[in-house]
Design a protein around this motif. Sequence first.
Motif, PDB file in Angstrom:
ATOM      1  N   LEU A  90       1.635   4.551  -0.884  1.00  0.00           N
ATOM      2  CA  LEU A  90       0.761   5.092   0.149  1.00  0.00           C
ATOM      3  C   LEU A  90       1.190   6.502   0.532  1.00  0.00           C
ATOM      4  CD1 LEU A  90       0.203   1.957   2.371  1.00  0.00           C
ATOM      5  CD2 LEU A  90      -1.502   3.209   1.056  1.00  0.00           C
ATOM      6  N   GLU A 135       4.551   1.039   0.419  1.00  0.00           N
ATOM      7  CA  GLU A 135       4.753   2.189   1.316  1.00  0.00           C
ATOM      8  C   GLU A 135       4.904   3.476   0.519  1.00  0.00           C
ATOM      9  OE1 GLU A 135       8.041   1.351   3.861  1.00  0.00           O
ATOM     10  OE2 GLU A 135       6.914  -0.125   5.032  1.00  0.00           O
ATOM     11  N   GLU A 186      -5.571  -4.772  -0.956  1.00  0.00           N
ATOM     12  CA  GLU A 186      -6.248  -4.505   0.308  1.00  0.00           C
ATOM     13  C   GLU A 186      -5.581  -3.389   1.097  1.00  0.00           C
ATOM     14  OE1 GLU A 186      -6.970  -8.537   1.848  1.00  0.00           O
ATOM     15  OE2 GLU A 186      -8.471  -7.545   3.074  1.00  0.00           O
ATOM     16  N   ARG A 187      -4.261  -3.382   1.025  1.00  0.00           N
ATOM     17  CA  ARG A 187      -3.552  -2.334   1.754  1.00  0.00           C
ATOM     18  C   ARG A 187      -3.707  -0.985   1.069  1.00  0.00           C
ATOM     19  NH1 ARG A 187      -0.107  -3.914   5.629  1.00  0.00           N
ATOM     20  NH2 ARG A 187       0.565  -6.091   5.654  1.00  0.00           N
ATOM     21  N   LEU A 188      -3.677  -1.031  -0.243  1.00  0.00           N
ATOM     22  CA  LEU A 188      -3.543   0.193  -1.013  1.00  0.00           C
ATOM     23  C   LEU A 188      -4.865   0.861  -1.371  1.00  0.00           C
ATOM     24  CD1 LEU A 188      -0.940  -0.601  -3.803  1.00  0.00           C
ATOM     25  CD2 LEU A 188      -0.916   1.374  -2.297  1.00  0.00           C
ATOM     26  N   ALA A 189      -5.796   0.040  -1.794  1.00  0.00           N
ATOM     27  CA  ALA A 189      -6.846   0.609  -2.635  1.00  0.00           C
ATOM     28  C   ALA A 189      -8.044   1.106  -1.854  1.00  0.00           C
ATOM     29  CB  ALA A 189      -7.292  -0.436  -3.652  1.00  0.00           C
ATOM     30  N   ASP A 190      -8.619   2.193  -2.390  1.00  0.00           N
ATOM     31  CA  ASP A 190      -9.928   2.627  -1.943  1.00  0.00           C
ATOM     32  C   ASP A 190     -10.989   1.963  -2.791  1.00  0.00           C
ATOM     33  OD1 ASP A 190      -9.218   4.743  -0.027  1.00  0.00           O
ATOM     34  OD2 ASP A 190      -8.259   5.633  -1.784  1.00  0.00           O
ATOM     35  N   ASP A 225      -3.355  -8.870  -1.794  1.00  0.00           N
ATOM     36  CA  ASP A 225      -2.983  -8.358  -0.480  1.00  0.00           C
ATOM     37  C   ASP A 225      -2.607  -6.888  -0.588  1.00  0.00           C
ATOM     38  OD1 ASP A 225      -3.408 -10.830   0.386  1.00  0.00           O
ATOM     39  OD2 ASP A 225      -1.346 -11.288   0.999  1.00  0.00           O
ATOM     40  N   VAL A 284      -7.133   5.766  -4.397  1.00  0.00           N
ATOM     41  CA  VAL A 284      -6.344   4.729  -5.037  1.00  0.00           C
ATOM     42  C   VAL A 284      -7.313   3.700  -5.598  1.00  0.00           C
ATOM     43  CG1 VAL A 284      -4.582   2.967  -4.729  1.00  0.00           C
ATOM     44  CG2 VAL A 284      -4.509   5.071  -3.361  1.00  0.00           C
TER      45      VAL A 284
END
Lengths: 136, 309, 706
Positions: free
Chosen positions: B177, B174, B198-202, B195, B35
């Motif tokens: 992901l 969600e 941060e949750r999603l990305a590589d 934010d 991602v």
Amino acid sequence: MFELQVTPGGNRPIYRQIIDQVRQAVATSELAVGDGLPSVRQLAEELVLNHNTVAKAYAELVREGVLESQHGRGVFVAKRRRVFSASERKRRLDQAMNVFLSEVLTLDYTPQQIEEAVAKRLDQMTGSKAEESEGD
Amino acid sequence: MREDKIAIRTRGLTRYFGQKAALRSLTLDVPRGQVSALVGHNGAGKTTLIRLLLGLLPPTRGCAELLGCDSQSLTPEVRTRVGYLAEGHFLWGWMKARDAARLQRETFPRWDQHLFDSMLKFFGVSPDSRVRQISRGQRAGVSLAMTLATDPELLVLDDPSMGLDPVARRALVEGLLAFARRDDRTILVCTHLLDDVERLADRIAIVSSGRLLVDSGLSEFRDRIGGWTLEAEFGAQQAAQIPGLIDSRQTRERTHLVVADPDSETETAVQRISGTARREELTLEDAVLAYLRPAAMVGSISDALENVR
Amino acid sequence: MKTIFWKELREHARWTPMGIIPMVIVLVLKWQSTELIFDSGQYGNSLSLTSLVGLLAASIALCLGFVQTWSDQRPAARALLLHRGITADAAFCGKLLAGLLLYTVAVFGPLLGMAAFITSVGIEYRAASPSALIPSALIAIAAFSCWAAGLLMVQRNAWFFGSRLLPGLTAALAVFACGSLMDVVFWLATTIGIATLVVYLTTARTVFVNSGQNATGVARAGLTVALTVAILTMVLSVAMMVETYRTRAAYARAAGNHNQYTVEFGPDGEPWLTRSHYSTTDYKYEIDQAAKMLPDRSVRDQLQPVPADWKPLHQWSSAGYGYGYSRSRRFIHLGEASVPSGTEHVRRSWVLDRKQDAILVYAIRPRAWYRLEATLLPPEPIGTFGEMRNQSAVDVNGNFTIVTTTGVFQVPGNGTEVEVIYALPEHSKELFSEIQRQTDPQVNQLRLLLRFGDRVVLLETEHVDDSPTMSLGPVRGLGVVYGSVVQLPDALATERTISIARDSAEGGDFVGLAPNWSQPQRPSDWFRFAADGKIIEKKQFTVGSTAAVVVETGNSFAAFVPPGAFAIGFAIVAIENGDSGIEQVWSNAKAKPIESAIPVAFGLIQPLLGILVAVWAARRRRLDKRATRRWLWWAFFYGPCGSLAILAAYPRIVRESCDACREVTRIDVATCEQCGHSLDEVPKIGIEVFDQDQTTATAPPQPSAS
């Protein structure tokens, strides 16, 4: 039951937050040797995180010897063992002390006070299984 | 195989609108199975980049490839493997949700009606409701459902969380992901919500004024950006002494510095300006904002302050 | 394609009433306002049904093209439209087919309805044939090119306002030209229509598929043609308007009190040039001067006043060609009159219906309501009216005479039967005829010259009616007072207009004239011949100029016609009029070498200017040598107006200063024009963060632009 919590937007990257919390839980014996952790997929879903982030944190923890991965069964808290060479351990200790001391020394404590505080905390964390630490 | 590792590849991609450059010599590789977040302020060229990638706009210079196929001559087959959500969740107002499904179903062979229906249910949209009459968030839901239910290999999203309430936003993250977890699915997402990044990305890519400044793994990026706080005057003269200075921000008494690839040399330079300078832990937001703040402002504001004193 | 077709239909079907309603209104109003004949021939009608439908259909097509593109022009909409498992071509086809369907419903729907109405009950109210709608349908097909023009105007990435707008102008012009030429030069109208449609659809397709760029040769060619035509038309229109204004003003000054020159048989039977003065008080021409023709030169400067009783011989004459009755027309209006019927008058109108081979009699009620009253069939034993050749005016009783290839017929105002005045011995397609009503009330006679092949029938009916009207006099029941078949000398059996008179000097002989009106400087023929065609005497004379009003026409207009346009115009004249057209141009040029040379000289300025403009424009657009050379040909043929198309056909070149050498260089190629420095090597700021394994330093492969 041990529960992880991550906060995006903090000044520590999320995978670091996971590592820290697991490490701490192991250190405070909240997680005992042999306890299982949720799989990467479960944890990623639970925390709403990219699974690569979780996998990365687990991998780091496995590399440090905190966790071990049993193929097909999941991830467990490992028996404590030395994964680092003597020199590496020394380096890591130095690094941690540098950060700690450079911060603490600006706070105008005497060396004795600092030593005492460290000893007391050390006691709490390793010896008498105190309840909670004051956060990270 | 080259195509196997890289989902999106651009080389010297440049686009001018008249005399104005929207994108300058952008060379970017988006790896498969990850991602990537594309971040930049409005007008930085993100949307232009995406339109170029999808062959909806011809480049002034340079080239782009999508799944190994030149963007300017994407075959229908390649297009069906790419899901695209345009900025603003556009849909034709006369459409009913079921019309939207029909439009997609007939032109995307791997259409997942079940997924579409369940997403519609999640957003509380009935198949018979007309796009013109549903709320903005619901429209975003229909739009997302239309894109995700085509079961793409590569998902390109232009500001998908725009207009979504917190619940829907979380559901979006969600959903993305879950999508990314399936093997080898690639996402390129443009967003302002760090934010979520941060949750999603590589990976993160930062575009500023049409130039690519950052293209890196998210954690590597954070590792490579350092911050200092110092209580000293800081002007253009000082700024020039610090290599890789991205941004300096003055609060009442302190100056916060953000520096790329700091090393011992940086440390020395900072200490030379102020002995009491302290290393600061940066949030992702701090790091990204440093890039997005117009570079010119740094100099001019400090100059202005200097003149006042 | 199916999906896009469906989407377009769903989205835009609601617009169709906006097309249908005005179409219906136009058709109904046109039907209402049509005076009796609703046929495909639209002569003498300034805004014919065809042009009206063309205009409306073009607007509908343009609007449709506009709405179909406008809403999908926003980037997000365009992405939603095109980013799917179809080619851009298929998307265009979907749009095209949906547009075509909606257009068909809006335009052809009302036309078909009208056709159905005409077929079922139309003839009861008007002399109407559904074929009247064929030109409208044809022009409606051509007008669909405006759909593509609308699409093109919205879609094109043009900076210059005009280069977006002008293609629309050209399409509208083409449709207009198509409409006005439809009844005159059908093949040309069809060619223009089809060519416009093809050029526009192809260009629009290319521009649509290439995201608004006209990068391909097809789009460029289409645009070039469209823009050249548009600019040229604007320039020529202005020039023509100025010229027309000038000429008209000159005519107005000269025409108040003028003379007319004709060739007549003098009392001696020989050819005379006569001058009739136009009297502005009683609006009549009166011969006041005459001079005997000379074989080798014009006698216009030798005219002598003649006594009031100087009269030319009564002559029969016949126009050589052009009867004014188009073979393609089904209905021919024969006349209209208010006829006494019992105690009151009834207004009637007569129409020859060639298809039914009958004369339709309509009663006219107030407010132009027509109603079919009777259908008059051709009388036995002739059985057919044949081809219409001529007719007389209608007299007070509603009687009139028609000449057809089968005979001369009297149509009675009240009666129900058509009567035969003179049955031609054979049904002759070669028949020419002329009906003359002598203006002198004392000899108010019907005189007919019927000519077929090398023979003529001369007819004269006796004057009986002494009513002071402009009537012909009733010939019914009186028959022919003079009728004879005369063999023409070979030299008179020409295509030209001929006049024949009974020679007053030599009892049974005739005199004949074949003036060369089209080439008045060349010799014309005069004969005295016997009834069997034997030539007794033969003379040649020169007509010379007979123009009543001489106005110098300027050459300024010619200066704006580039050679290419001139050649096309010339070719059309040549194809349309055959050799005679070219011959005429040629002979005019020979007759007035200097006047003809001036426009040619002016015309030469066009290529020169065109080449200058082309070189300038090609430089601005940085065209390579080969492309420039090709454009120079275009510039040569179509002048500066054509050269301007270069600016629209190629995108503007944007330049910026190069990072390495600081010289200005174009930004659409990979390397600096001056120093060869790669433009993709952007100097680093020092804050870039890239993965180790990827660097921007590697020179990327560049597709070459232009």
